[in-house]
Design a protein around this motif. Structure first.
Motif, PDB file in Angstrom:
ATOM      1  N   UNK A   1      -1.986  43.119   2.203  1.00 14.92           N
ATOM      2  CA  UNK A   1      -1.162  42.001   1.746  1.00 14.92           C
ATOM      3  C   UNK A   1       0.293  42.422   1.864  1.00 14.92           C
ATOM      4  N   UNK A   2       1.026  41.749   2.743  1.00 17.24           N
ATOM      5  CA  UNK A   2       2.415  42.113   2.997  1.00 17.24           C
ATOM      6  C   UNK A   2       3.357  41.107   2.343  1.00 17.24           C
ATOM      7  N   UNK A   3       4.488  41.588   1.910  1.00 16.07           N
ATOM      8  CA  UNK A   3       5.541  40.669   1.515  1.00 16.07           C
ATOM      9  C   UNK A   3       6.077  39.999   2.774  1.00 16.07           C
ATOM     10  N   UNK A   4       6.852  38.942   2.592  1.00 15.64           N
ATOM     11  CA  UNK A   4       7.383  38.239   3.754  1.00 15.64           C
ATOM     12  C   UNK A   4       8.310  39.137   4.560  1.00 15.64           C
ATOM     13  N   UNK A   5       9.156  39.905   3.884  1.00 10.95           N
ATOM     14  CA  UNK A   5      10.051  40.791   4.635  1.00 10.95           C
ATOM     15  C   UNK A   5       9.268  41.871   5.365  1.00 10.95           C
ATOM     16  N   UNK A   6       8.182  42.352   4.783  1.00  8.60           N
ATOM     17  CA  UNK A   6       7.331  43.313   5.478  1.00  8.60           C
ATOM     18  C   UNK A   6       6.677  42.681   6.698  1.00  8.60           C
ATOM     19  N   UNK A   7       6.187  41.453   6.540  1.00  5.99           N
ATOM     20  CA  UNK A   7       5.549  40.772   7.667  1.00  5.99           C
ATOM     21  C   UNK A   7       6.538  40.550   8.802  1.00  5.99           C
ATOM     22  N   UNK A   8       7.762  40.162   8.469  1.00  2.83           N
ATOM     23  CA  UNK A   8       8.767  39.920   9.507  1.00  2.83           C
ATOM     24  C   UNK A   8       9.144  41.199  10.248  1.00  2.83           C
ATOM     25  N   UNK A   9       8.933  42.348   9.599  1.00  5.82           N
ATOM     26  CA  UNK A   9       9.242  43.633  10.230  1.00  5.82           C
ATOM     27  C   UNK A   9       8.001  44.299  10.815  1.00  5.82           C
ATOM     28  N   UNK A  10       6.868  43.630  10.784  1.00  5.11           N
ATOM     29  CA  UNK A  10       5.613  44.211  11.264  1.00  5.11           C
ATOM     30  C   UNK A  10       5.689  44.484  12.771  1.00  5.11           C
ATOM     31  N   UNK A  11       5.156  45.615  13.244  1.00  8.29           N
ATOM     32  CA  UNK A  11       5.219  45.905  14.685  1.00  8.29           C
ATOM     33  C   UNK A  11       4.488  44.889  15.551  1.00  8.29           C
ATOM     34  N   UNK A  12       3.440  44.273  15.014  1.00  9.91           N
ATOM     35  CA  UNK A  12       2.747  43.242  15.796  1.00  9.91           C
ATOM     36  C   UNK A  12       3.631  42.008  15.955  1.00  9.91           C
ATOM     37  N   UNK A  13       4.373  41.676  14.915  1.00 11.51           N
ATOM     38  CA  UNK A  13       5.316  40.555  14.986  1.00 11.51           C
ATOM     39  C   UNK A  13       6.394  40.857  16.026  1.00 11.51           C
ATOM     40  N   UNK A  14       6.861  42.099  16.043  1.00  9.16           N
ATOM     41  CA  UNK A  14       7.872  42.491  17.038  1.00  9.16           C
ATOM     42  C   UNK A  14       7.302  42.408  18.448  1.00  9.16           C
ATOM     43  N   UNK A  15       6.046  42.848  18.620  1.00  5.36           N
ATOM     44  CA  UNK A  15       5.422  42.814  19.943  1.00  5.36           C
ATOM     45  C   UNK A  15       5.254  41.395  20.456  1.00  5.36           C
ATOM     46  N   UNK A  16       5.133  40.436  19.538  1.00  7.49           N
ATOM     47  CA  UNK A  16       4.976  39.032  19.910  1.00  7.49           C
ATOM     48  C   UNK A  16       6.308  38.285  19.961  1.00  7.49           C
ATOM     49  N   UNK A  17       7.412  38.999  19.813  1.00  9.14           N
ATOM     50  CA  UNK A  17       8.746  38.393  19.859  1.00  9.14           C
ATOM     51  C   UNK A  17       8.883  37.243  18.867  1.00  9.14           C
ATOM     52  N   UNK A  18       8.389  37.463  17.654  1.00  9.93           N
ATOM     53  CA  UNK A  18       8.394  36.385  16.674  1.00  9.93           C
ATOM     54  C   UNK A  18       9.600  36.407  15.734  1.00  9.93           C
ATOM     55  N   UNK A  19      10.500  37.355  15.907  1.00 10.43           N
ATOM     56  CA  UNK A  19      11.783  37.288  15.212  1.00 10.43           C
ATOM     57  C   UNK A  19      12.864  37.340  16.290  1.00 10.43           C
ATOM     58  N   UNK A  20      13.618  36.263  16.395  1.00  6.41           N
ATOM     59  CA  UNK A  20      14.647  36.149  17.418  1.00  6.41           C
ATOM     60  C   UNK A  20      16.026  36.396  16.813  1.00  6.41           C
ATOM     61  N   UNK A  21      16.886  36.990  17.594  1.00  2.00           N
ATOM     62  CA  UNK A  21      18.296  37.124  17.221  1.00  2.00           C
ATOM     63  C   UNK A  21      19.088  36.266  18.196  1.00  2.00           C
ATOM     64  N   UNK A  22      19.606  35.157  17.680  1.00  2.00           N
ATOM     65  CA  UNK A  22      20.218  34.143  18.533  1.00  2.00           C
ATOM     66  C   UNK A  22      21.727  34.129  18.327  1.00  2.00           C
ATOM     67  N   UNK A  23      22.510  34.369  19.383  1.00  4.71           N
ATOM     68  CA  UNK A  23      23.969  34.258  19.254  1.00  4.71           C
ATOM     69  C   UNK A  23      24.383  32.804  19.023  1.00  4.71           C
TER      70      UNK A  23
END
Length: 395
Positions: free
Chosen positions: A315-337
């Motif tokens: 069970x992950x907190x939301x901030x943990x989930x957003x930093x999860x390596x699987x989330x990163x591998x799926x490009x699910x957090x974008x940094x948009x200029x």
């Protein structure tokens, strides 16, 4: 790159707040040119949520891939500009109270005259017919009235809402699906249909086996918290140093779970011999599983159970989930200029396309940033645009 699936499709978006903008954003993510029409004060969400340098990340997360036009639809000239924009559009999205669009002069008949190929997509609270059609709607109320709220929590907590605004999001998702389906049908020679998705009915459609069982038995489901209503064992269990979510949904997976935790013969006990017995004796079964899991750490059990083919996770907190390596591998957090606003982080695209990967083509626009550009595309010359601006029709 090959054109995105909805490249060349023009959407005029009259929606605001969340359900409608989410629908229009999905269409924009898929490649449509979405023109967001805003009142002079802008979408209310521009002023909500956490802000960085005065810019709402909440607004940015639901209004990417759109262009903004400020248009005062209380003025006849504003309605005339909207009519001109609709003449070349494929889809109109709106989430007014049912009937408001007609009160503005855009009846179904009038819209068909303006553009017989126009698909009108409406998102509302309860549907455009029936005794509740004119009621104001809000996510909390739709969660309550759909039956959804009573399925959450436990008997001792009473009904509980879901944290995110689920009814807004589900209605927006269904509306986008309906828009794409109507567009496909139209382009295959069918009629330009009207599409409607409501918050209450969309959420009710998501109740799955709970509504199926209620229709069969005439009985309401008993809220079971983190335990599954119709499967046991299934839920949160306690390891040596933290909880593990475990979901053995079929008998073979139950057997794998019990074998891995050292309880392979448990199903020979009459209390646990079949699913009905396990449901009736869930507290005793859960206690035995907790005692077995207490012998090792959360991390080790998750590795062992997944290797054994038992679905489980921490069970992950939301901030943990957003930093999860699987989330990163799926490009699910974008940094948009965002010009003038720095870099904005947002959740990415859950649907993946092999040949035309989705992208943020336009960051969420500043209010009215594209008014001149869009009107020029519609055939307004600079003099007329200046006149409309001077009259307060556009901004």
């Amino acid at each position: 790159m090959t054109a995105l699936p909805l490249s060349g499709v023009r959407v005029i978006d009259l929606t605001r707040i969340l359900s409608g903008p989410f629908c229009a954003m999905i269409l924009g993510d898929l490649g449509a040119d979405v023109i967001k029409i805003e009142a002079p004060g802008g979408d209310h969400v521009r002023g909500q949520g956490e802000k960085v340098d005065g810019f709402s990340w909440y607004f940015a997360s639901f209004n990417r891939n759109k262009r903004s036009v400020v248009l005062d639809l209380r003025k006849p000239e504003g309605l005339a500009v909207l009519e001109r924009l609709l003449a070349d559009a494929d889809i109109l999205t709106e989430n007014f109270r049912p009937g408001v669009l007609s009160e503005m002069g855009f009846t179904p008949e009038r819209l068909a005259q303006i553009n017989p190929r126009l698909i009108v997509v409406s998102v509302n609270g309860y549907g455009s017919t029936g005794p509740y059609a004119d009621r104001p709607a809000f996510d909390f109320i739709a969660q309550a009235m759909s039956g959804y709220m009573t399925t959450n929590g436990r008997p001792d907590t009473g009904p509980l809402r879901t944290g995110p605004p689920l009814t807004d999001l589900v209605a927006g998702l269904y509306a986008a699906l309906g828009a794409v389906a109507a567009l496909t049908g139209r382009d295959r020679g069918g009629p330009a249909q009207r599409v409607e998705a409501s918050m209450m009915m969309s959420t009710m459609s998501m109740l799955a086996y709970l509504s199926a069982n209620a229709l069969v038995t005439g009985r309401d489901p008993v809220p079971t918290g983190n335990d599954h209503p119709i499967a046991s064992p299934y839920g949160l269990f306690r390891a040596q140093d933290g909880d593990i979510a475990i979901a053995p949904s079929t008998l073979p997976i139950v057997k794998r779970l019990l074998a891995e935790i050292g309880l392979p013969d448990l199903l020979s006990d009459p209390r646990f011999a079949d699913n009905a017995a396990r449901l009736a004796n869930r507290p005793a079964l859960n206690a035995l599983i907790d005692a077995a899991l207490a012998q090792d750490t959360q991390e080790n059990w998750i590795a062992r159970l997944n290797a054994a083919g038992v679905p489980c996770g921490r069970v992950q907190t939301l901030t943990e989930a957003l930093a999860d390596p699987q989330v990163a591998a799926q490009d699910m957090v974008l940094e948009v200029p965002h010009p003038g606003h720095g870099t904005v982080k947002m959740v990415g695209f859950p649907v993946k396309f092999s040949e035309t990967p989705l992208q943020v083509r336009h960051p969420a626009p500043d209010l009215g940033a594209h008014s001149d550009e869009v009107l020029a595309e519609a055939g307004f010359d600079p003099t007329r645009i200046a006149e409309l601006r001077a009259a307060g029709v556009i901004g």
